[in-house]
Each structure stands twice: as structure tokens, then as C-alpha cells.
Write an enzyme that holds these catalytic residues in place. Structure first.
Site, PDB file in Angstrom:
ATOM      1  N   ALA A  21       0.817  -1.213   0.000  1.00 58.23           N
ATOM      2  CA  ALA A  21       0.000   0.000   0.000  1.00 58.23           C
ATOM      3  C   ALA A  21       0.850   1.263   0.000  1.00 58.23           C
ATOM      4  O   ALA A  21       0.518   2.251  -0.671  1.00 58.23           O
ATOM      5  CB  ALA A  21      -0.932  -0.004   1.204  1.00 58.23           C
ATOM      6  N   SER A 131      -4.291 -12.395  -3.365  1.00 59.24           N
ATOM      7  CA  SER A 131      -2.985 -13.052  -3.423  1.00 59.24           C
ATOM      8  C   SER A 131      -3.080 -14.308  -4.277  1.00 59.24           C
ATOM      9  O   SER A 131      -4.173 -14.760  -4.634  1.00 59.24           O
ATOM     10  CB  SER A 131      -2.503 -13.432  -2.019  1.00 59.24           C
ATOM     11  OG  SER A 131      -3.173 -14.586  -1.552  1.00 59.24           O
ATOM     12  N   TYR A 137      -4.414 -22.975  -4.771  1.00 58.06           N
ATOM     13  CA  TYR A 137      -4.635 -24.109  -3.869  1.00 58.06           C
ATOM     14  C   TYR A 137      -5.982 -24.789  -4.118  1.00 58.06           C
ATOM     15  O   TYR A 137      -6.942 -24.601  -3.395  1.00 58.06           O
ATOM     16  CB  TYR A 137      -4.534 -23.658  -2.410  1.00 58.06           C
ATOM     17  CG  TYR A 137      -3.173 -23.114  -2.077  1.00 58.06           C
ATOM     18  CD1 TYR A 137      -2.041 -23.928  -2.087  1.00 58.06           C
ATOM     19  CD2 TYR A 137      -3.006 -21.761  -1.774  1.00 58.06           C
ATOM     20  CE1 TYR A 137      -0.785 -23.427  -1.789  1.00 58.06           C
ATOM     21  CE2 TYR A 137      -1.750 -21.246  -1.475  1.00 58.06           C
ATOM     22  CZ  TYR A 137      -0.653 -22.094  -1.488  1.00 58.06           C
ATOM     23  OH  TYR A 137       0.585 -21.586  -1.198  1.00 58.06           O
ATOM     24  N   LYS A 163      -7.481 -14.530   2.480  1.00 55.78           N
ATOM     25  CA  LYS A 163      -7.543 -13.843   1.187  1.00 55.78           C
ATOM     26  C   LYS A 163      -8.498 -14.549   0.236  1.00 55.78           C
ATOM     27  O   LYS A 163      -9.225 -13.902  -0.535  1.00 55.78           O
ATOM     28  CB  LYS A 163      -6.149 -13.782   0.565  1.00 55.78           C
ATOM     29  CG  LYS A 163      -5.171 -12.845   1.268  1.00 55.78           C
ATOM     30  CD  LYS A 163      -5.464 -11.404   0.973  1.00 55.78           C
ATOM     31  CE  LYS A 163      -4.352 -10.489   1.448  1.00 55.78           C
ATOM     32  NZ  LYS A 163      -4.629  -9.072   1.220  1.00 55.78           N
TER      33      LYS A 163
END
Length: 315
Positions: A21, A131, A137, A163
Site C-alpha cells: 500500500a 494473493s 490451492y 484472502k
């Protein structure tokens, strides 16, 4: 997305003191935007001073306090903003209650920000920082010949990760409420630090430098490329959907070899030969935004030099 002069445009960056950020704020100021930057605690100089020191900050940066878990906390901040970069998310390495400490704040915080965006009629687009954890996954092996792209989605039952769940909730809310949402999915982010504290992904590199064990696989990307991709995701009218941000995939041993090549006097050579070839992550969609990924060698060198500058390494 048609845009006028950026000097007239106001945007919001949540979690503005964070690693990614802070770079987004820096590049936005450099491009002429006025930035409303939110932090959880304005009284901590470690969270504010590096932002105040950015070029253009005195004229066009406003630091504001907002709490992810408090609905409506972002209403006054986001009002009149044309764009929102939502990067804020809890990062806790060890917790006995991941649901309460990580997942709930990430999901509810994202929804609270999007609700404020819905109420603010000025917001044209939201760019969300997710992410690769929300992508890769799903039980499929990342093996030679396999190319991971933006069509992959992590299975929450396989990877109950904050996330992943926050991104899913964001897409559902955006579809239901007509919000123009673009999502960035960076890998492990390397590169120089603006903030004075050590963030989680930089710690991974520092551990390898110090010879500590690390992850078996690193999907690397430079923080400057990640920040630029966020801004292009807002500015380009053609931007849609998700963008994987990975410059290079390498194993722990390959990473160690590269660091040893750069700093042979401080990083031990990896004796064992890496015999685990891996798949790759597609860069095509990110490159369509104009992102030219920095070489891992350059990014790692800049990371280590930043460690030295901030006294995380003494040699």
C-alpha cells in the site's frame, strides 16, 4: 475508463501503511492524484512518518483513521473518491483463533469497504489486493508443464485462507451491487521497503539470507510492479477480473542459489541440487496492463540493500 486530469481526482488507499500500500500511495502521488490514506492508528509514527515523507504528500495526501471491522467507518473517507484501492487485511503469523483474528476481519472488512463504495456515488472502480493464495490451492499439482492462470480458484475446503474467502465475498458483493471490481493476485512480494518495520514477505527473504528454513516454493514479484499493476488496473478501461502478479517461480533452493550469487560472502551456497522442477504462472494478462516484470535478481538485490539501509542486516 475515461479520465480527466489526475490532479483533480481523489482516490482512497486502505491499510496505507503496509508494504504494498505504501508503494501504491507513492506512485499515486507521483502520478498527480490526491490520496486519502486510511490507517487503523494514526498515533503510531512507524505507520505514518514514511507516508508523510513521500514526494507530494504535503500537498495531496490526507491520513485518516478507519477500522475494518466497524461498518460505516469508511463512509466519510470514500465519499467523493473516484477510485478505491483496498489493500488492508489482517496479517498475523501465529494465532490460536484464525477465524476471529484473520478470516472474519478480512471478509467483513472487505465487505465494509465495499458497502461504503456502494453508498458513495462517486466511486468508478475498486481495486482489491488478494494473493496467489486465492488462486493456486485447488488440489491440482503445480508440476512441469502446468501453467497457472486467472481461471484457477483456490478451494476454500482445501485452503481455508483469509484472502481466498475475502476475494470470494468481494466478487459476490460486487456482482450483486453493480460495483466495478478488479482484483490483483500477487505472489510473495519482494523489493525495497518504504516502511521502517519488517513485513511478513520481506521476513521470508531475510530468513533465507540468514540460512533459516523457508517455504518450498516462492512465486516472486517486485513490490514496485505490484503497485504499478494496481494503478493500471484502475486507470485502464479494458481492465477486467483478476490479475496474477508473479514474475518468476522458484524453489527455496533456487532462491538460495540466487542470493548466494548476489552476496557470496554472507549467504551460504546451497549444497543440494534442486531436483524438483515446477510449473509456471501465466504473466500474459498482467502484461496486457503494461506491467513489465522486474527480474528476480534485481528485486532480490534491492530487497537486501533495503535491509542494510534499515539496519535489518549488518555487514
Amino acid at each position: 475508463m475515461s479520465r480527466g486530469g489526475v490532479e483533480e481526482e481523489v482516490v482512497c488507499v486502505t491499510g496505507a501503511s503496509g508494504y504494498v500500500a505504501s508503494w501504491i500511495v507513492k506512485l499515486l502521488l507521483h502520478r498527480g492524484y490526491t490520496v486519502k490514506a486510511t490507517l487503523r492508528n494514526l498515533s503510531d509514527p512507524r505507520k505514518t512518518e514514511h507516508l508523510k515523507a513521500l514526494e507530494g504528500a504535503e500537498e495531496r495526501l490526507e491520513l485518516l483513521e478507519a477500522d475494518l471491522v466497524e461498518e460505516g467507518s469508511f463512509d466519510s473517507v470514500i465519499d467523493c473518491c473516484v477510485g478505491v484501492f483496498h489493500t488492508a487485511s489482517p496479517v498475523i503469523v501465529a494465532t490460536t483463533n484464525p477465524q476471529a483474528d484473520l478470516i472474519d476481519p478480512a471478509v467483513n472488512g472487505t465487505l465494509n469497504v465495499l458497502k461504503s463504495c456502494r453508498r458513495a456515488k462517486s466511486v468508478r472502480r475498486v481495486v482489491l489486493t488478494s494473493s496467489t493464495g486465492a488462486v493456486v490451492y485447488n488440489g491440482k499439482p503445480i508440476a512441469p508443464g502446468v501453467v497457472v492462470d486467472e481461471t484457477w480458484h483456490s478451494d476454500p475446503s482445501f485452503c481455508h485462507e483469509n484472502k481466498t474467502l475475502a476475494e470470494q465475498a468481494a466478487w459476490e458483493f460486487a456482482r450483486e451491487n453493480g460495483i466495478d471490481l478488479v482484483v490483483m493476485n500477487p505472489g510473495i512480494v519482494f523489493g525495497p521497503l518504504l516502511q521502517p518495520t519488517l513485513n511478513l514477505t520481506s521476513q521470508f527473504v531475510l530468513d533465507v539470507v540468514k540460512g533459516k528454513p523457508g517455504f518450498p516454493l516462492y512465486q516472486c514479484v517486485d513490490v514496485r510492479d505490484v503497485a504499478y499493476a494496481h494503478i493500471m488496473g484502475f486507470e485502464k478501461s479494458s481492465a477486467r477480473g483478476r490479475y496474477l502478479l508473479v514474475a518468476e517461480s522458484m524453489t527455496r533452493i533456487q532462491l538460495g542459489h540466487l542470493l548466494h550469487k548476489l552476496y557470496p560472502s554472507i549467504v551460504d551456497a546451497q549444497i543440494r541440487v534442486d531436483d524438483n522442477p515446477i510449473g509456471e504462472v501465466s504473466r500474459k494478462k498482467a502484461e496486457s496492463l503494461g506491467v513489465s516484470f522486474m527480474a528476480a535478481e534485481v528485486s532480490l538485490k534491492d530487497t537486501v540493500e533495503s535491509f542494510k539501509e534499515k539496519n535489518f542486516l549488518n555487514f
